[in-house]
Design a protein around this motif. Structure first.
Motif, short mmCIF file in Angstrom:
data_model
loop_
_atom_site.label_atom_id
_atom_site.label_comp_id
_atom_site.label_asym_id
_atom_site.label_seq_id
_atom_site.Cartn_x
_atom_site.Cartn_y
_atom_site.Cartn_z
N SER A 93 11.04 10.92 -60.75
CA SER A 93 12.20 11.05 -61.63
C SER A 93 13.43 11.27 -60.77
CB SER A 93 12.03 12.20 -62.62
OG SER A 93 12.02 13.42 -61.92
N LEU A 94 14.58 11.07 -61.37
CA LEU A 94 15.86 11.29 -60.69
C LEU A 94 16.69 12.20 -61.58
CD1 LEU A 94 17.96 10.65 -58.51
CD2 LEU A 94 18.64 8.68 -59.88
N ARG A 95 17.09 13.33 -61.02
CA ARG A 95 17.91 14.28 -61.77
C ARG A 95 19.29 14.35 -61.15
NH1 ARG A 95 15.48 17.16 -65.55
NH2 ARG A 95 17.06 18.77 -65.50
N VAL A 96 20.31 14.11 -61.98
CA VAL A 96 21.70 14.21 -61.55
C VAL A 96 22.39 15.19 -62.49
CG1 VAL A 96 23.86 12.96 -61.22
CG2 VAL A 96 21.68 11.86 -60.68
N ALA A 97 22.83 16.31 -61.97
CA ALA A 97 23.54 17.35 -62.72
C ALA A 97 22.74 17.80 -63.94
CB ALA A 97 24.92 16.87 -63.14
N GLY A 98 21.44 17.99 -63.78
CA GLY A 98 20.60 18.48 -64.86
C GLY A 98 20.17 17.41 -65.85
#
Length: 109
Positions: A63-68
């Motif tokens: 997965s990729l998480r950007v700013a939550g």
């Protein structure tokens, strides 16, 4: 082995943003470059973009998480659910022909 988030972000940037910036720069610099310089520029910009896209396609991205915010959700494997047993079909009320091929008329030759 899963890919670290920082490497995933760099590959996404390289595959998605670098070709756009390179195409704009090539469009602006086109009249000022010789043919050999154009070819080197195209290979230098679009080669890493293709390589990054291929690396992303072959990688194990969880997965990729950007700013939550989760940008890419992991895909779960299909669950092996047991097939429910169906009741048997009832007997038909109308008699069915044994061989349907004999009822067909032959095509004219």
């Amino acid at each position: 082995m899963t890919m670290p988030q920082w490497m995933l972000l760099i590959l996404l940037f390289t595959a998605l943003v670098l070709p756009i910036i390179g195409a704009l720069a090539l469009r602006i610099a086109w009249p000022h470059l010789h043919e050999r310089q154009r070819a080197v520029f195209v290979v230098a910009v679009f080669g890493p973009a293709f390589g990054a896209a291929l690396m992303l396609a072959r990688s194990d991205v969880t997965s990729l998480r950007v700013a939550g915010l989760t940008v890419m959700l992991p895909i779960a494997a299909p669950v092996e659910a047991p097939v429910p047993s169906l009741p048997p079909l009832p007997e038909p009320d109308v008699p069915l022909p044994e061989d349907t091929r004999s009822a067909l008329t032959p095509l004219p030759t």
